[in-house]
Design a protein around this motif. Structure first.
Motif, PDB file in Angstrom:
ATOM      1  N   THR A  52       0.837  -1.215   0.000  1.00 47.08           N
ATOM      2  CA  THR A  52       0.000   0.000   0.000  1.00 47.08           C
ATOM      3  C   THR A  52       0.865   1.256   0.000  1.00 47.08           C
ATOM      4  O   THR A  52       0.560   2.226  -0.697  1.00 47.08           O
ATOM      5  N   VAL A  55       2.350   1.835  -3.471  1.00 41.52           N
ATOM      6  CA  VAL A  55       1.384   2.388  -4.421  1.00 41.52           C
ATOM      7  C   VAL A  55       1.235   3.899  -4.196  1.00 41.52           C
ATOM      8  O   VAL A  55       1.267   4.691  -5.150  1.00 41.52           O
ATOM      9  N   GLU A  56       1.097   4.315  -2.939  1.00 43.31           N
ATOM     10  CA  GLU A  56       0.898   5.741  -2.663  1.00 43.31           C
ATOM     11  C   GLU A  56       2.137   6.571  -3.008  1.00 43.31           C
ATOM     12  O   GLU A  56       2.027   7.666  -3.574  1.00 43.31           O
ATOM     13  N   ALA A  96      -1.850  -1.813  -9.866  1.00 41.98           N
ATOM     14  CA  ALA A  96      -2.525  -0.653  -9.274  1.00 41.98           C
ATOM     15  C   ALA A  96      -2.251   0.640 -10.040  1.00 41.98           C
ATOM     16  O   ALA A  96      -3.108   1.517 -10.096  1.00 41.98           O
TER      17      ALA A  96
ATOM     18  N   ARG B  14     -11.170  -2.203  -8.014  1.00 44.28           N
ATOM     19  CA  ARG B  14     -10.612  -2.028  -6.662  1.00 44.28           C
ATOM     20  C   ARG B  14      -9.284  -1.284  -6.672  1.00 44.28           C
ATOM     21  O   ARG B  14      -8.985  -0.509  -5.785  1.00 44.28           O
ATOM     22  N   TYR B  15      -8.446  -1.533  -7.686  1.00 43.95           N
ATOM     23  CA  TYR B  15      -7.109  -0.935  -7.728  1.00 43.95           C
ATOM     24  C   TYR B  15      -7.093   0.387  -8.488  1.00 43.95           C
ATOM     25  O   TYR B  15      -6.394   1.318  -8.117  1.00 43.95           O
ATOM     26  N   ARG B  16      -7.820   0.406  -9.622  1.00 47.99           N
ATOM     27  CA  ARG B  16      -7.637   1.529 -10.557  1.00 47.99           C
ATOM     28  C   ARG B  16      -8.896   2.345 -10.796  1.00 47.99           C
ATOM     29  O   ARG B  16      -8.893   3.251 -11.616  1.00 47.99           O
ATOM     30  N   ASP B  51      -9.920  10.771  -7.838  1.00 43.94           N
ATOM     31  CA  ASP B  51      -9.722  10.241  -6.488  1.00 43.94           C
ATOM     32  C   ASP B  51     -10.115  11.238  -5.389  1.00 43.94           C
ATOM     33  O   ASP B  51      -9.749  11.055  -4.239  1.00 43.94           O
ATOM     34  N   GLU B 108      -7.203   6.481  -0.952  1.00 37.86           N
ATOM     35  CA  GLU B 108      -5.876   5.881  -0.778  1.00 37.86           C
ATOM     36  C   GLU B 108      -5.982   4.376  -0.962  1.00 37.86           C
ATOM     37  O   GLU B 108      -7.019   3.776  -0.678  1.00 37.86           O
ATOM     38  N   PHE B 109      -4.885   3.800  -1.414  1.00 36.86           N
ATOM     39  CA  PHE B 109      -4.791   2.356  -1.615  1.00 36.86           C
ATOM     40  C   PHE B 109      -4.447   1.707  -0.282  1.00 36.86           C
ATOM     41  O   PHE B 109      -3.435   2.039   0.328  1.00 36.86           O
ATOM     42  N   TYR B 123      -6.561  -6.071  -1.429  1.00 33.64           N
ATOM     43  CA  TYR B 123      -6.304  -4.622  -1.449  1.00 33.64           C
ATOM     44  C   TYR B 123      -7.414  -3.881  -2.178  1.00 33.64           C
ATOM     45  O   TYR B 123      -8.145  -4.451  -2.963  1.00 33.64           O
ATOM     46  N   TYR B 125      -9.619   0.324  -2.264  1.00 31.14           N
ATOM     47  CA  TYR B 125      -9.642   1.751  -1.936  1.00 31.14           C
ATOM     48  C   TYR B 125     -10.306   2.023  -0.591  1.00 31.14           C
ATOM     49  O   TYR B 125     -11.241   1.345  -0.192  1.00 31.14           O
TER      50      TYR B 125
END
Lengths: 347, 131
Positions: A52, A55-56, A96, B14-16, B51, B108-109, B123, B125
């Protein structure tokens, strides 16, 4: 040579103070604060890990790089706390950000040096023309055994770099590496906490490898400490980078911008890479930066960068590293123990 | 039982935050669907959601499902993203006293859940307060 096209960092919000840890173990907080030059460290929440944070941090790097993620040909995540024992962190990160499927992924591990080796390999691939862009991340949520000296420093954070064939915001002038087999710190398979060799982690390990690497790369590029605007070393605590800087002939002013450990702790694979992000946040075009990582086991990667005029265009596109460091919430040891899963739960 | 396949199918969302916009009336859908509920059209254009958004409503979960016990108490919210899509997710890194309808949030992820000690990590958001 290759260059850093974009960079970014990430720091979890939680912090625990040295006093809070020392209180639980009956330790003398002032002597730890003075001896290690540490005040507090970052702590990940239960929903944060290397993936996580990577990714951020990478979202920030991509914002600065302003490239299509599909053009990234390599995604390398360096960490000693990958969430899975078997399953790559890199594929989740690549998915991601939208870099899949035509991308090469690998997870690196080399104690605290895994992030810089990801950078090192991306630079080599970019120089060779094998990739247009590479993504190199150094991230960790490391654990120190309860009451061990490492518990005061083992922290969480990530730094991400988009490496390309152009100079970008910082041109790579040269790289250098210095490695030996030195058993100063390790973690065996299935062990939860690492072990270290106490004072042996100092002179024959951290200091020998960093000074040798720094002197090696400075000789290679024919430069002296005074030729650099800034220098970034691995930061296992607050004291070591200051001491090694003095040994090599650098001033406190050269170390200061990237010296994050007193209020961040040791983010292991993220340590010197995060220091570099904070240094780029304040660097001016034309500034020369020396970065030397260190990973137990043991080795150092050295980099000489020349900051370009592009830095002024991109540095404010994403949060600066010290801004991330300033956003914090202090937690008590009980919450820290829960978040870091130090409490044995029922079935 | 492993939910790997189900989780995997939702990765683009979920990711993008991959969504769709109706080619006929412009309505946005997340997750994508086969028929537009606004005009009945079946042709969509792929879009990626922004986002940032604002909190429409929220609640605080103090007794959570078993997989979320470790995280209680935690806040859940419905957020309207810029563009109009509304979505439900956890609100992380927030002090409950600061929760307020209309507050700006961003995505945020984060790790959503773990399938026990040996299963996959899931995983996706979450919302966090926007700066």
């Amino acid at each position: 040579m290759a260059g850093i096209i974009g960079y970014g960092a990430y720091v979890p919000r939680n912090r625990i103070k040295v006093e809070e840890i020392a209180k639980v173990w009956g330790a003398d907080a002032p002597s730890y604060k003075r001896g290690l030059m540490l005040q507090e460290k970052s702590v990940p929440s239960p929903d944060q890990d290397v993936i996580t944070m990577s990714v951020e941090a990478t979202k920030h790097a991509l914002a600065r790089a302003q490239i299509d993620p599909a053009r990234i040909g390599a995604v390398y995540v360096g960490s000693e706390s990958h969430p899975y024992a078997v399953k790559p962190s890199g594929t989740v990160l690549a998915e991601a950000i939208g870099a899949t499927p035509e991308v090469h992924c690998a997870d690196f591990e080399f104690a605290c040096k895994a992030g810089s080796e990801a950078m090192f390999v991306c630079m080599g691939l970019a120089d060779a023309g094998s990739i247009e862009y590479g993504l190199a991340v150094g991230a960790d949520t490391s654990q120190g055994a309860p009451s061990d000296a490492l518990e005061y420093s083992a922290a969480a954070g990530a730094a991400s770099f988009i490496i390309g064939r152009d100079p970008g915001v910082a041109k790579v002038i040269d790289t250098y590496a210095f490695m030996t087999d030195t058993p100063d710190f390790w973690r065996r398979s299935y062990m939860h906490y690492p072990r270290h060799a106490g004072r042996f982690t100092g002179e024959p390990a951290y200091f020998k490898h960093i000074t040798s690497c720094a002197n090696g790369i400075m000789e290679k590029v024919n430069m002296k400490p005074k030729d650099f605007a800034y220098v970034v070393f691995h930061q296992p605590n607050g004291k070591f980078p200051q001491r090694v800087g003095k040994m090599l002939g650098f001033t406190k002013e050269q170390i200061e911008p990237g010296w994050l450990s007193p209020t961040l702790g040791n983010t292991y694979s993220g340590s010197s890479p995060m220091g570099l992000t904070a240094t780029l946040d304040v660097a001016k075009p034309g500034d020369m930066i020396l970065m030397v990582s260190y990973g137990s086991g043991a080795g150092s990667d050295g980099f000489v960068f020349e900051v370009t005029g592009k830095i002024d265009e991109v540095r404010n596109v994403a949060p600066r590293t010290r801004e991330l460091l300033d956003k914090k919430k202090y937690i008590e040891y009980g919450t820290y123990a829960k978040y870091r899963r130090k409490i044995r739960m029922g079935e | 039982m492993s939910t790997s396949a189900k989780y995997w199918r939702g990765i683009p969302q979920r990711y993008r935050l991959e969504a769709e916009r109706c080619a006929s009336c412009g309505m946005e859908f997340f997750p994508p669907r086969l028929v537009c509920s606004g005009c009945g059209a079946r042709k969509f254009m792929p879009i990626t959601l922004g986002d940032h958004g604002k909190l429409l409503t929220y609640t605080v979960i103090r007794v959570g499902p078993s997989e979320f016990c470790e995280q209680t108490p935690y806040a859940m919210g419905i957020v309207e993203l810029e563009g109009g899509v509304r979505m439900t997710a956890q609100i992380a890194d927030v002090d409950f006293d600061d929760l307020e309808v209309g507050m700006p949030v961003r995505i945020e992820f984060r790790k959503i859940r773990e399938e026990g000690q040996a299963g996959i990590l899931c995983y996706g958001y979450k919302f966090v307060p926007a700066d």
